[in-house]
Design a protein around this motif. Sequence first.
Motif, PDB file in Angstrom:
ATOM      1  N   TYR A 203      55.357   3.864  53.523  1.00  0.00           N
ATOM      2  CA  TYR A 203      56.730   3.780  53.000  1.00  0.00           C
ATOM      3  C   TYR A 203      56.989   4.876  51.962  1.00  0.00           C
ATOM      4  O   TYR A 203      57.637   4.645  50.938  1.00  0.00           O
ATOM      5  N   GLY A 204      56.455   6.061  52.193  1.00  0.00           N
ATOM      6  CA  GLY A 204      56.754   7.189  51.313  1.00  0.00           C
ATOM      7  C   GLY A 204      56.086   7.145  49.955  1.00  0.00           C
ATOM      8  O   GLY A 204      56.417   7.931  49.073  1.00  0.00           O
ATOM      9  N   LYS A 205      55.135   6.229  49.753  1.00  0.00           N
ATOM     10  CA  LYS A 205      54.419   6.137  48.475  1.00  0.00           C
ATOM     11  C   LYS A 205      52.922   6.218  48.722  1.00  0.00           C
ATOM     12  O   LYS A 205      52.469   5.930  49.825  1.00  0.00           O
ATOM     13  N   LEU A 206      52.160   6.539  47.671  1.00  0.00           N
ATOM     14  CA  LEU A 206      50.704   6.523  47.817  1.00  0.00           C
ATOM     15  C   LEU A 206      50.251   5.143  48.274  1.00  0.00           C
ATOM     16  O   LEU A 206      50.868   4.136  47.948  1.00  0.00           O
ATOM     17  N   LEU A 207      49.160   5.095  49.020  1.00  0.00           N
ATOM     18  CA  LEU A 207      48.636   3.811  49.515  1.00  0.00           C
ATOM     19  C   LEU A 207      48.360   2.857  48.363  1.00  0.00           C
ATOM     20  O   LEU A 207      47.659   3.219  47.418  1.00  0.00           O
ATOM     21  N   PRO A 208      48.859   1.630  48.457  1.00  0.00           N
ATOM     22  CA  PRO A 208      48.410   0.607  47.498  1.00  0.00           C
ATOM     23  C   PRO A 208      46.928   0.321  47.751  1.00  0.00           C
ATOM     24  O   PRO A 208      46.449   0.472  48.874  1.00  0.00           O
ATOM     25  N   ASN A 209      46.213  -0.116  46.712  1.00  0.00           N
ATOM     26  CA  ASN A 209      44.775  -0.357  46.861  1.00  0.00           C
ATOM     27  C   ASN A 209      44.457  -1.302  48.011  1.00  0.00           C
ATOM     28  O   ASN A 209      43.509  -1.076  48.763  1.00  0.00           O
ATOM     29  N   GLN A 210      45.244  -2.376  48.154  1.00  0.00           N
ATOM     30  CA  GLN A 210      44.928  -3.375  49.186  1.00  0.00           C
ATOM     31  C   GLN A 210      45.070  -2.831  50.595  1.00  0.00           C
ATOM     32  O   GLN A 210      44.540  -3.406  51.549  1.00  0.00           O
ATOM     33  N   ASN A 211      45.778  -1.720  50.763  1.00  0.00           N
ATOM     34  CA  ASN A 211      45.909  -1.109  52.092  1.00  0.00           C
ATOM     35  C   ASN A 211      44.899   0.010  52.325  1.00  0.00           C
ATOM     36  O   ASN A 211      44.954   0.689  53.352  1.00  0.00           O
ATOM     37  N   GLY A 212      43.974   0.204  51.353  1.00  0.00           N
ATOM     38  CA  GLY A 212      42.886   1.146  51.603  1.00  0.00           C
ATOM     39  C   GLY A 212      42.961   2.455  50.846  1.00  0.00           C
ATOM     40  O   GLY A 212      42.487   3.481  51.334  1.00  0.00           O
ATOM     41  N   ALA A 213      43.554   2.426  49.632  1.00  0.00           N
ATOM     42  CA  ALA A 213      43.639   3.625  48.813  1.00  0.00           C
ATOM     43  C   ALA A 213      42.251   4.203  48.573  1.00  0.00           C
ATOM     44  O   ALA A 213      41.284   3.450  48.518  1.00  0.00           O
ATOM     45  N   PRO A 214      42.128   5.525  48.409  1.00  0.00           N
ATOM     46  CA  PRO A 214      43.218   6.488  48.514  1.00  0.00           C
ATOM     47  C   PRO A 214      43.382   7.058  49.924  1.00  0.00           C
ATOM     48  O   PRO A 214      44.341   7.757  50.184  1.00  0.00           O
ATOM     49  N   ILE A 215      42.467   6.722  50.832  1.00  0.00           N
ATOM     50  CA  ILE A 215      42.543   7.312  52.173  1.00  0.00           C
ATOM     51  C   ILE A 215      41.901   6.361  53.173  1.00  0.00           C
ATOM     52  O   ILE A 215      40.805   5.848  52.962  1.00  0.00           O
ATOM     53  N   ARG A 216      42.628   6.083  54.276  1.00  0.00           N
ATOM     54  CA  ARG A 216      42.108   5.155  55.281  1.00  0.00           C
ATOM     55  C   ARG A 216      42.459   5.681  56.671  1.00  0.00           C
ATOM     56  O   ARG A 216      43.371   6.467  56.857  1.00  0.00           O
ATOM     57  N   LEU A 217      41.655   5.202  57.611  1.00  0.00           N
ATOM     58  CA  LEU A 217      41.846   5.580  58.997  1.00  0.00           C
ATOM     59  C   LEU A 217      42.932   4.703  59.620  1.00  0.00           C
ATOM     60  O   LEU A 217      43.112   3.560  59.203  1.00  0.00           O
ATOM     61  N   VAL A 218      43.674   5.247  60.599  1.00  0.00           N
ATOM     62  CA  VAL A 218      44.596   4.425  61.387  1.00  0.00           C
ATOM     63  C   VAL A 218      44.457   4.833  62.854  1.00  0.00           C
ATOM     64  O   VAL A 218      44.713   5.985  63.218  1.00  0.00           O
ATOM     65  N   VAL A 219      43.979   3.890  63.680  1.00  0.00           N
ATOM     66  CA  VAL A 219      43.790   4.141  65.115  1.00  0.00           C
ATOM     67  C   VAL A 219      44.625   3.100  65.855  1.00  0.00           C
ATOM     68  O   VAL A 219      44.146   2.003  66.134  1.00  0.00           O
ATOM     69  N   PRO A 220      45.897   3.411  66.170  1.00  0.00           N
ATOM     70  CA  PRO A 220      46.859   2.369  66.523  1.00  0.00           C
ATOM     71  C   PRO A 220      46.607   1.669  67.854  1.00  0.00           C
ATOM     72  O   PRO A 220      47.134   0.575  68.055  1.00  0.00           O
ATOM     73  N   TRP A 221      45.836   2.259  68.774  1.00  0.00           N
ATOM     74  CA  TRP A 221      45.609   1.599  70.061  1.00  0.00           C
ATOM     75  C   TRP A 221      44.380   0.683  70.036  1.00  0.00           C
ATOM     76  O   TRP A 221      44.032   0.057  71.029  1.00  0.00           O
ATOM     77  N   LYS A 222      43.706   0.610  68.895  1.00  0.00           N
ATOM     78  CA  LYS A 222      42.525  -0.247  68.753  1.00  0.00           C
ATOM     79  C   LYS A 222      42.832  -1.396  67.789  1.00  0.00           C
ATOM     80  O   LYS A 222      43.769  -1.298  66.988  1.00  0.00           O
TER      81      LYS A 222
END
Length: 307
Positions: A203-222
């Motif tokens: 949502y246009g902001k840095l990742l909140p900690n609970q969503n995996g700050a500061p960097i997380r993988l996203v593999v949408p078909w898995k």
Amino acid sequence: MSRLFTPPAASQITPEAIYLNRRQLILGASGLAAAAVWPGAIAAPALSGKASRYSTTETRNSYEQITSYNNYYEFGTDKDEPAKNAHTLKPRPWTVGVEGECESPKTFDIEKLLKLAPLEERVYRLRCVEGWSMVIPWVGFELGALLRQVKPTSKAKFVEFTTLADAEQMPGISSRVLDWPYTEGLRIDEAMHPLTLLALGLYGKLLPNQNGAPIRLVVPWKYGFKSAKSIVRIRLVEKQPATAWNKAAPQEYGFYSNVNPAVDHPRWSQANERRIGEFLRRKTLPYNGYGELVASLYRGMDLKRFY
Ligand SMILES: Nc1nc2c(c(=O)[nH]1)N[C@H]1C(S)=C(S)[C@@H](COP(=O)(O)O)O[C@H]1N2
Ligand SMILES: [Mo]
């Protein structure tokens, strides 16, 4: 300014590619929280831009839903625990080591990645193996762009991801639900696929900690558990790496874990799902609806065996 990313050829520059505008700062909810924890920390940068052609036009889940209903076992196994507990995670300073079967291993500083990586907004569906799903507007860059920086060798057949495991920052580490650190893996062609994202924000902001700050993988078909949070190391390897969930329950969690309504998990049917915020369940699509883009990666494979 030194470049971490080789500029794309002019023909490859898409109108939807967006770059961080550092003069345009907003202090969103996560920015204020971050500033309170680290004085002088950078504010959440504004990361809005045109939608990527890989983005879904489905209704997005709200910021509130995305940041309050989470799986992040290092902060507790209940859905509301990561939002309550993850304030102890310190996402600065932070580096990500990219190493293994490559010509030039490098350690990337998160601040430099934020300034120099070609950031894009990607609105993806996320399907958890537990049977719920969300639509999330991530901000990030393609994992392949980072991997190309270190020049993988021909021995790089798989990629292993290791996430932070620090008992001081993470209260959930004391319970042995998983063999910490949380590790995950992809085959190299899955890792290089343009859908595979490293997310730094949502949502246009840095990742909140609970969503995996500061960097997380996203593999949408898995299934969602492949999308490892708070990554500290990415290793190119020759052999298929062990993964935390496969070690914990091999009959339930395979290496591939492609969303597949035709192959049930021993405890949960995968035929349908509940979109968070909706009442009626909807049908789950093969590869979470990304089959046109990824099914060719698995041509000839028995998906019941390679679940
Ligand atoms: N390090 C780590 N990464 C993790 C998890 C976890 O417990 N620890 N949970 C996974 C699971 S099961 C899901 S569904 C997604 C959830 O991501 P979200 O909370 O941002 O929606 O994160 C994945 N990444
Ligand atoms: Mo999940």
